[in-house]
Motif scaffolding. Sequence first.
Motif, PDB file in Angstrom:
ATOM      1  N   ILE A  55     -28.518   1.786  46.369  1.00  0.00           N
ATOM      2  CA  ILE A  55     -28.890   0.589  47.124  1.00  0.00           C
ATOM      3  C   ILE A  55     -28.263   0.593  48.515  1.00  0.00           C
ATOM      4  N   GLY A  56     -26.963   0.958  48.623  1.00  0.00           N
ATOM      5  CA  GLY A  56     -26.307   0.982  49.935  1.00  0.00           C
ATOM      6  C   GLY A  56     -27.010   1.871  50.934  1.00  0.00           C
ATOM      7  N   ALA A 105     -27.851  -1.531  33.703  1.00  0.00           N
ATOM      8  CA  ALA A 105     -27.336  -1.279  35.047  1.00  0.00           C
ATOM      9  C   ALA A 105     -28.465  -1.048  36.038  1.00  0.00           C
ATOM     10  N   VAL A 106     -29.481  -0.299  35.678  1.00  0.00           N
ATOM     11  CA  VAL A 106     -30.597  -0.047  36.591  1.00  0.00           C
ATOM     12  C   VAL A 106     -31.308  -1.351  36.939  1.00  0.00           C
ATOM     13  N   GLY A 107     -31.586  -2.187  35.930  1.00  0.00           N
ATOM     14  CA  GLY A 107     -32.224  -3.469  36.201  1.00  0.00           C
ATOM     15  C   GLY A 107     -31.375  -4.371  37.065  1.00  0.00           C
ATOM     16  N   ALA A 108     -30.081  -4.454  36.762  1.00  0.00           N
ATOM     17  CA  ALA A 108     -29.196  -5.317  37.549  1.00  0.00           C
ATOM     18  C   ALA A 108     -29.055  -4.807  38.974  1.00  0.00           C
ATOM     19  N   ALA A 109     -28.930  -3.494  39.175  1.00  0.00           N
ATOM     20  CA  ALA A 109     -28.802  -2.948  40.528  1.00  0.00           C
ATOM     21  C   ALA A 109     -30.053  -3.241  41.349  1.00  0.00           C
ATOM     22  N   ALA A 110     -31.221  -3.145  40.728  1.00  0.00           N
ATOM     23  CA  ALA A 110     -32.460  -3.436  41.446  1.00  0.00           C
ATOM     24  C   ALA A 110     -32.517  -4.901  41.875  1.00  0.00           C
ATOM     25  N   VAL A 111     -32.153  -5.812  40.955  1.00  0.00           N
ATOM     26  CA  VAL A 111     -32.208  -7.248  41.275  1.00  0.00           C
ATOM     27  C   VAL A 111     -31.153  -7.612  42.325  1.00  0.00           C
ATOM     28  N   ILE A 112     -29.905  -7.177  42.117  1.00  0.00           N
ATOM     29  CA  ILE A 112     -28.837  -7.510  43.064  1.00  0.00           C
ATOM     30  C   ILE A 112     -29.139  -6.920  44.436  1.00  0.00           C
ATOM     31  N   GLY A 113     -29.600  -5.662  44.470  1.00  0.00           N
ATOM     32  CA  GLY A 113     -29.909  -5.033  45.749  1.00  0.00           C
ATOM     33  C   GLY A 113     -31.004  -5.764  46.501  1.00  0.00           C
ATOM     34  N   THR A 114     -32.050  -6.182  45.792  1.00  0.00           N
ATOM     35  CA  THR A 114     -33.142  -6.910  46.443  1.00  0.00           C
ATOM     36  C   THR A 114     -32.659  -8.246  46.994  1.00  0.00           C
ATOM     37  N   LEU A 115     -31.865  -8.976  46.207  1.00  0.00           N
ATOM     38  CA  LEU A 115     -31.365 -10.276  46.669  1.00  0.00           C
ATOM     39  C   LEU A 115     -30.412 -10.113  47.851  1.00  0.00           C
ATOM     40  N   LEU A 116     -29.508  -9.133  47.792  1.00  0.00           N
ATOM     41  CA  LEU A 116     -28.590  -8.904  48.909  1.00  0.00           C
ATOM     42  C   LEU A 116     -29.353  -8.566  50.183  1.00  0.00           C
ATOM     43  N   SER A 117     -30.365  -7.700  50.065  1.00  0.00           N
ATOM     44  CA  SER A 117     -31.099  -7.284  51.262  1.00  0.00           C
ATOM     45  C   SER A 117     -31.803  -8.464  51.916  1.00  0.00           C
ATOM     46  N   ARG A 118     -32.358  -9.359  51.109  1.00  0.00           N
ATOM     47  CA  ARG A 118     -33.130 -10.469  51.681  1.00  0.00           C
ATOM     48  C   ARG A 118     -32.257 -11.636  52.104  1.00  0.00           C
ATOM     49  N   GLN A 119     -31.237 -11.953  51.310  1.00  0.00           N
ATOM     50  CA  GLN A 119     -30.460 -13.160  51.563  1.00  0.00           C
ATOM     51  C   GLN A 119     -29.338 -12.950  52.568  1.00  0.00           C
ATOM     52  N   LEU A 120     -28.761 -11.758  52.625  1.00  0.00           N
ATOM     53  CA  LEU A 120     -27.574 -11.550  53.459  1.00  0.00           C
ATOM     54  C   LEU A 120     -27.796 -10.574  54.604  1.00  0.00           C
ATOM     55  N   PRO A 178     -37.270   5.625  41.617  1.00  0.00           N
ATOM     56  CA  PRO A 178     -36.936   7.015  41.225  1.00  0.00           C
ATOM     57  C   PRO A 178     -35.446   7.320  41.311  1.00  0.00           C
ATOM     58  N   ALA A 179     -34.809   6.889  42.413  1.00  0.00           N
ATOM     59  CA  ALA A 179     -33.376   7.147  42.565  1.00  0.00           C
ATOM     60  C   ALA A 179     -32.567   6.345  41.548  1.00  0.00           C
ATOM     61  N   LEU A 180     -32.988   5.091  41.269  1.00  0.00           N
ATOM     62  CA  LEU A 180     -32.270   4.280  40.292  1.00  0.00           C
ATOM     63  C   LEU A 180     -32.382   4.874  38.891  1.00  0.00           C
ATOM     64  N   LEU A 181     -33.584   5.285  38.530  1.00  0.00           N
ATOM     65  CA  LEU A 181     -33.762   5.883  37.199  1.00  0.00           C
ATOM     66  C   LEU A 181     -33.019   7.206  37.094  1.00  0.00           C
ATOM     67  N   GLY A 182     -33.005   7.969  38.184  1.00  0.00           N
ATOM     68  CA  GLY A 182     -32.227   9.203  38.171  1.00  0.00           C
ATOM     69  C   GLY A 182     -30.747   8.934  38.009  1.00  0.00           C
ATOM     70  N   GLY A 183     -30.259   7.889  38.684  1.00  0.00           N
ATOM     71  CA  GLY A 183     -28.850   7.516  38.521  1.00  0.00           C
ATOM     72  C   GLY A 183     -28.545   7.053  37.115  1.00  0.00           C
ATOM     73  N   GLY A 184     -29.482   6.282  36.518  1.00  0.00           N
ATOM     74  CA  GLY A 184     -29.281   5.855  35.135  1.00  0.00           C
ATOM     75  C   GLY A 184     -29.236   7.034  34.179  1.00  0.00           C
ATOM     76  N   ALA A 185     -30.144   8.016  34.386  1.00  0.00           N
ATOM     77  CA  ALA A 185     -30.130   9.216  33.539  1.00  0.00           C
ATOM     78  C   ALA A 185     -28.825   9.984  33.703  1.00  0.00           C
ATOM     79  N   LEU A 186     -28.313  10.032  34.935  1.00  0.00           N
ATOM     80  CA  LEU A 186     -27.038  10.708  35.157  1.00  0.00           C
ATOM     81  C   LEU A 186     -25.914   9.978  34.430  1.00  0.00           C
TER      82      LEU A 186
END
Length: 827
Positions: free
Chosen positions: A487-488, A766-781, A791-799
């Motif tokens: 996300i960063g 973790a993948v679901g939470a990272a997607a939600v938190i990242g989307t909210l941070l990008s829009r709100q802050l 793809p990157a989130l699912l790859g990170g989850g698999a790792l």
Amino acid sequence: MNVLRHAARSLRREFLAGDLLTVVAALVLGVAAMTAVGTLVDRVNLALASSAAEVIGGDLGVRGREDPPEHFAEEARRRGLRSARIVAFPSVLFHGEASQMATVKGVDDGYPLRGELRVARDATGLDAGPAGAPARGEAYADPRLLDALGVSIGDDVEFGSGTLRIAGVLLAEPDASGELLQMAPPLLVHRDDVDSHGLLGPGSRASFRLMFAGDADRIAEFGDWLRPQLDGATRLVTLEDARRGLRDSFDRAGRFLALSALLAVLLAGVATALAANRFALRRIDTVAVLRCLGARQRDILAALALQLLLLAIPACVLGIGVGMLAQLALVEALGGLIPGRLPLPQATPVLSGAGIGLLLLLGFGLPPLLRLRGVPPMRVLNRSFAALPPVSLLAYVAALAATLALAVYATGDLRLALWVLGGLGVLALLAAVAGASLLWLLRRVQGRLRGPWKLGLAALTRRRGLAVVQLVGLSLSLCALLLLAVIGPGLLGQWRDRLPPDTPNHFLLNVQRDQAEAVTAALRGLGVADPDLQPFATGRLVAINGQAPKQVQAGDEAGDDSNRPVNFSWRSSFPPANALVAGRFWEPGSREAEASVEEGWARRYGVGLGDTLTLRLGEEERSFTVTSLRKADWDSFRVNFFLLLNPGAVGDAPHGLISSFHLPSGGTSALAPLSREFANVSVLEIEAILQRVREVIERVSQAVQLVMGFSLVAGVLVLLAALQATAAERRYDSAVLRTLGARHGQLRGAVLVEFGALGLLAAVLAVGAAAVIGTLLSRQLFELALSPPWPALLGGGALGVALSLLAGWTGTRRILRTPPALALRQG
């Protein structure tokens, strides 16, 4: 019982134990992250406070679109203050066939009031030193201006109706250090030359300043006298304006750094809690023996707490050292985004970093130790007696208070702290509920399973509490790692993508209506696909809902803004690079007196849908009803306006035309014939600004990646601590099963099933939470529109699942090398 001696001996004996090493590593990371970011922010704030007078060119001033009255300067002289008049405006300079847009700044003999003007008298810059205002007929030019025009010191350049001789190379202006993005290279001239060469005619886009300097008390008294004298067209310039301007340039970088530091500190706290919990569980038998030997409960707890404190001292010292080194790297990475002359690091952020270490230890490490209060002496005779004392309410309160304190202190931004903490808190709750539900389900289907599946899932259901703790820790660490690693960079990439290669890099100003056709044809000839000349007018804001306009959110000085100049335009279709926030935009062909207001301007004046704005257009006043609010994308570098009007209701208001367009790099020279043919048209090149913005983004990326390094290591530490939380229990279970004849392959399979189930569920959460938190941070802050990079989130989850399986495999190898008799004897 000598508490200090017992704590020192125990620490020396158990230092190499994995639990204490995890606590040390977590403290070092948390202290280092906070020391690095805290020291950097502190040095920037000190620099802003000390150099604010240089940034604005004085101690106090007034500015506006008109020259401030002469009696302001007379009153200042009467009070023993010095003053200087400054005017700045964009203008095209010529030398032969070469042309270049410049920011012309005319100053009088009193300039500079504060700071140092440095000028080189030769092209090499060796003969450089402080200087006063340029003499009449002379100018100091920025090196970029000399290169663009192909001139050197001693040459003449066309300036309005006359010429000026280049007398020196402008190296530094005291009142330009706060301009992160300067529109064009500066040319410093004498104020009399500006007036005599006819460059300040009607409609010129000049900014006037009258600056004052002197004793602080006299400046304060003069400011009290000056404020009531100002009208809507003149604004006060204070030292706080300089600090605010530089803070704004540092703001987004600071938010990215704060986010990384916050995650590093929180992850260090979670790692500390997990390691301290395991440390406390391994001390249960020791505490029971000490109780049998007559040790008091408070002495035992004091010895354990003191043991952690003795461990924290070298960890905090090491963390401060690492943080100071990282802070130097941050200064280098951010470069020109921060003031050039930073003061030496102060003790306050260093002490705060050490305080963070102690807070981590007390808030996250002490609560697990408090669980040992209820261990009875009978534990020595019966190991199943009170094996896991309950956690007290005090422990929960302490951990929660530590989390909130760390979050707010680490970010300095309550909203950012609440969004991140809220997201991670919801994730922890979901992980706990999902874990408990999964274990309940497994208990019902466990009897139907065979082989490693039955053994692995039975281990989870047998240690329900520890399994839930592991799942929560794994979910939090994986989510934080995904926020940092996926996300960063996604947010930084989104920020970078807001400036595509075809971003407008030129503006045309002051085009007259009868020149529109010829200018449009000239732009098409230069390769501009669709030149868009938009109306541009300046009127007066007379009233809002029949009352004198006043700012409710003041950017400068609150007060009466009646008769204040306001720029506006009109168009039939909704403007590009804007988003409709509320209301409706008028239909093409409508003749209703409607207005569309940018939401930032609307907040400043408290304007909402249905309000009435009264404007003076030329010699007449007209009222418009606000029917829509817009959010303008100012970073797009397109022409945007705070105020848009329905063209059907504007009539024949006096106006010029303005346009923004993109030319390939180096195409500015092709605009020289246009500037010569239409002398009133101003061509403004902003390619240097775009390059500066891209440089800022790149520097912020480098700085954030450095702080992210701490957070990534902390996340891995939490991951390992969570996976090792049940190491002792699995060692004992393995010894029992091996005694009963279980083969090595069965035990490995059981552990892989156990860790695979934990890792898979943690990865999904973790993948679901990272997607939600990242989307909210990008829009709100961060005011970005980030779509989850699946793809990157699912790859990170698999790792993460793979790491969980790897940890289980390596842990099983160590367990299988331990003789069953030894494991059973150790419990």
